[in-house]
Write an enzyme that holds these catalytic residues in place. Structure first.
Site, PDB file in Angstrom:
ATOM      1  N   LYS A 116     -40.376 -12.567  -7.879  1.00 44.93           N
ATOM      2  CA  LYS A 116     -39.284 -13.544  -7.767  1.00 44.93           C
ATOM      3  C   LYS A 116     -38.337 -13.523  -8.973  1.00 44.93           C
ATOM      4  CE  LYS A 116     -41.800 -16.680  -4.711  1.00 44.93           C
ATOM      5  NZ  LYS A 116     -42.290 -18.040  -4.478  1.00 44.93           N
ATOM      6  N   ASP A 122     -38.017 -22.462  -1.925  1.00 38.15           N
ATOM      7  CA  ASP A 122     -39.366 -23.027  -2.092  1.00 38.15           C
ATOM      8  C   ASP A 122     -39.327 -24.550  -2.242  1.00 38.15           C
ATOM      9  OD1 ASP A 122     -40.912 -20.736  -1.873  1.00 38.15           O
ATOM     10  OD2 ASP A 122     -40.809 -20.277  -4.005  1.00 38.15           O
TER      11      ASP A 122
HETATM   12  N1  LIG Z   1     -47.251 -22.980  -0.198  1.00 38.68           N
HETATM   13  C1  LIG Z   1     -46.267 -22.264  -0.670  1.00 38.68           C
HETATM   14  O1  LIG Z   1     -45.257 -21.993   0.013  1.00 38.68           O
HETATM   15  C2  LIG Z   1     -46.326 -21.768  -2.091  1.00 38.68           C
HETATM   16  C3  LIG Z   1     -45.164 -21.290  -2.709  1.00 38.68           C
HETATM   17  C4  LIG Z   1     -45.254 -20.843  -4.039  1.00 38.68           C
HETATM   18  C5  LIG Z   1     -46.489 -20.858  -4.697  1.00 38.68           C
HETATM   19  N2  LIG Z   1     -47.590 -21.323  -4.057  1.00 38.68           N
HETATM   20  C6  LIG Z   1     -48.903 -21.377  -4.768  1.00 38.68           C
HETATM   21  O2  LIG Z   1     -48.734 -22.031  -6.010  1.00 38.68           O
HETATM   22  C7  LIG Z   1     -49.669 -21.549  -6.948  1.00 38.68           C
HETATM   23  C8  LIG Z   1     -48.998 -21.228  -8.276  1.00 38.68           C
HETATM   24  O3  LIG Z   1     -48.109 -20.128  -8.123  1.00 38.68           O
HETATM   25  P1  LIG Z   1     -47.162 -19.645  -9.328  1.00 38.68           P
HETATM   26  O4  LIG Z   1     -46.279 -18.598  -8.741  1.00 38.68           O
HETATM   27  O5  LIG Z   1     -46.555 -20.803 -10.028  1.00 38.68           O
HETATM   28  O6  LIG Z   1     -48.215 -18.971 -10.337  1.00 38.68           O
HETATM   29  P2  LIG Z   1     -47.979 -18.684 -11.890  1.00 38.68           P
HETATM   30  O7  LIG Z   1     -46.531 -18.547 -12.214  1.00 38.68           O
HETATM   31  O8  LIG Z   1     -48.926 -17.572 -12.221  1.00 38.68           O
HETATM   32  O9  LIG Z   1     -48.480 -20.027 -12.630  1.00 38.68           O
HETATM   33  C9  LIG Z   1     -49.819 -20.369 -12.633  1.00 38.68           C
HETATM   34  C10 LIG Z   1     -49.998 -21.815 -13.118  1.00 38.68           C
HETATM   35  O10 LIG Z   1     -51.342 -22.190 -12.831  1.00 38.68           O
HETATM   36  C11 LIG Z   1     -51.969 -22.625 -14.044  1.00 38.68           C
HETATM   37  N3  LIG Z   1     -53.399 -22.296 -13.950  1.00 38.68           N
HETATM   38  C12 LIG Z   1     -53.952 -21.138 -13.525  1.00 38.68           C
HETATM   39  N4  LIG Z   1     -55.290 -21.223 -13.512  1.00 38.68           N
HETATM   40  C13 LIG Z   1     -55.603 -22.490 -13.942  1.00 38.68           C
HETATM   41  C14 LIG Z   1     -56.824 -23.190 -14.148  1.00 38.68           C
HETATM   42  N5  LIG Z   1     -58.011 -22.604 -13.915  1.00 38.68           N
HETATM   43  N6  LIG Z   1     -56.768 -24.476 -14.573  1.00 38.68           N
HETATM   44  C15 LIG Z   1     -55.573 -25.056 -14.816  1.00 38.68           C
HETATM   45  N7  LIG Z   1     -54.372 -24.442 -14.646  1.00 38.68           N
HETATM   46  C16 LIG Z   1     -54.397 -23.166 -14.214  1.00 38.68           C
HETATM   47  C17 LIG Z   1     -51.227 -21.914 -15.147  1.00 38.68           C
HETATM   48  O11 LIG Z   1     -51.408 -22.606 -16.361  1.00 38.68           O
HETATM   49  P3  LIG Z   1     -51.129 -21.887 -17.784  1.00 38.68           P
HETATM   50  O12 LIG Z   1     -49.647 -22.000 -18.016  1.00 38.68           O
HETATM   51  O13 LIG Z   1     -51.920 -22.680 -18.755  1.00 38.68           O
HETATM   52  O14 LIG Z   1     -51.606 -20.463 -17.659  1.00 38.68           O
HETATM   53  C18 LIG Z   1     -49.789 -22.018 -14.603  1.00 38.68           C
HETATM   54  O15 LIG Z   1     -49.260 -23.302 -14.800  1.00 38.68           O
HETATM   55  C19 LIG Z   1     -50.360 -20.360  -6.281  1.00 38.68           C
HETATM   56  O16 LIG Z   1     -51.628 -20.799  -5.794  1.00 38.68           O
HETATM   57  C20 LIG Z   1     -49.448 -20.002  -5.129  1.00 38.68           C
HETATM   58  O17 LIG Z   1     -50.171 -19.429  -4.052  1.00 38.68           O
HETATM   59  C21 LIG Z   1     -47.535 -21.778  -2.778  1.00 38.68           C
END
Ligand SMILES: NC(=O)c1ccc[n+]([C@@H]2O[C@H](COP(=O)([O-])OP(=O)(O)OC[C@H]3O[C@@H](n4cnc5c(N)ncnc54)[C@H](OP(=O)(O)O)[C@@H]3O)[C@@H](O)[C@H]2O)c1
Length: 285
Positions: free
Chosen positions: A76, A112
């Site tokens: 993205k 999104d």
């Molecule tokens: N339903 C939908 O349409 C949709 C759309 C977009 C995303 N999503 C979902 O949203 C989620 C996040 O996506 P993203 O693109 O934002 O990922 P990302 O950019 O990799 O960000 C990950 C986030 O999760 C935190 N994190 C990861 N493991 C953790 C843990 N064990 N405990 C606490 N915090 C944790 C990270 O914290 P740190 O900063 O401390 O590393 C960061 O804030 C994914 O599960 C994705 O599938 C869903």
């Protein structure tokens, strides 16, 4: 290509989702259902593309008749960098999930946040205006939804993250749009009206270390992740007596519906497609 020389119907327009991994993407199924529902002639495929290959993949796709693409993890931000034109919401999010391919140009948007807000307000009926909202996570997903959440007029939006500085930076970035603060997970002293999990923790069946006081008996809890079974975060919230629970399947369908509207000028009935998809997810088909 049309095989019958007397069939003058044009080939259907081509669309795709690009990302890595992409095998399990539900986007081809969702857009096929939208196309059937609205009588639009199009095809939609999933294309595996790695970080370095996006420009080439989009060039090839456009040259072979591609009209638009959804962009997913981990591309993205790369799509944002490649775009020729950015919508306001893509610029604010710093990320792009929807590209329209027009005359060799990439016109970019981010749907999104609109998908999340549509799911919360239209499908679930959770009021956002005047609500106290906790957003957990500060990655790409959180960044994409803050502006549309603030636009809905909450009383308070608190962003918390395992790495607190990332949440503070996000709050600073969006503060000109409304009341938003940032901090560490321990700052989530509630109870909140709505909690939204935008972390990737549920992928590993983990739960962010939030204080139990974040949840009260009125709290509605949303996890952007989804699956056939309730996510770890929703299990945690249920055990603490949350009032209502929802996963992110409706957000996925909502963002797709907004992409479809941008490309085709027709708004599909997202709720009907969500019901079909939910059924298929539960039955494993
Ligand atoms: N339903 C939908 O349409 C949709 C759309 C977009 C995303 N999503 C979902 O949203 C989620 C996040 O996506 P993203 O693109 O934002 O990922 P990302 O950019 O990799 O960000 C990950 C986030 O999760 C935190 N994190 C990861 N493991 C953790 C843990 N064990 N405990 C606490 N915090 C944790 C990270 O914290 P740190 O900063 O401390 O590393 C960061 O804030 C994914 O599960 C994705 O599938 C869903």
């Amino acid at each position: 290509m049309s095989q019958d020389p007397f069939d003058f119907r044009p080939d259907p327009d081509r669309y795709a989702v690009m990302g890595d991994p992409i095998d399990h993407s539900l986007s081809p199924r969702i857009h096929t259902l939208f196309a059937e529902q609205t009588g639009q002639a199009l095809t939609y495929e999933a294309i595996q593309v790695d970080q370095g290959g996006l420009a080439q993949a989009l060039g090839n796709f456009g040259a072979s008749g591609g009209r638009g693409a959804n962009i997913t993890v981990p591309l993205k931000e790369r799509a944002y960098a490649l775009a020729d034109e950015l919508s306001d919401r893509a610029r604010l999010a710093g990320a792009v999930n929807t590209l329209t391919l027009a005359d060799g140009r990439l016109i970019a948007d981010n749907t999104d946040g609109a998908g999340l807000v549509a799911d919360l307000t239209e499908n679930l009926g959770w009021p956002l205006a005047g609500a106290s909202i906790l957003l957990v996570g500060a990655g790409g997903a959180a960044r994409g939804v803050i502006a549309p959440l603030l636009e809905a007029g909450p009383a308070r939006l608190l962003v918390v993250n395992r790495t607190p500085d990332r949440a503070r930076e996000l709050a600073d970035h969006f503060r000109h749009l409304g009341l938003v603060e940032g901090g560490g997970l321990a700052a989530a002293q509630g109870p909140f009206d709505i909690i939204i999990n935008a972390t990737a923790a549920s992928l590993a069946a983990e739960v962010p270390d939030l204080p139990a006081e974040a949840i009260g008996e009125q709290t509605r809890v949303y996890d952007m992740m989804y699956g056939a079974e309730p996510t770890a975060f929703l299990g945690w919230a249920a055990a603490r007596g949350a009032a209502e629970l929802a996963d992110g399947l409706g957000m996925l369908v909502g963002q797709a519906a907004e992409s479809f509207r941008i490309w085709r000028g027709v708004r599909p009935d997202a709720a009907a497609v969500l019901a079909t998809l939910r059924q298929e997810l539960i039955s494993g088909g």
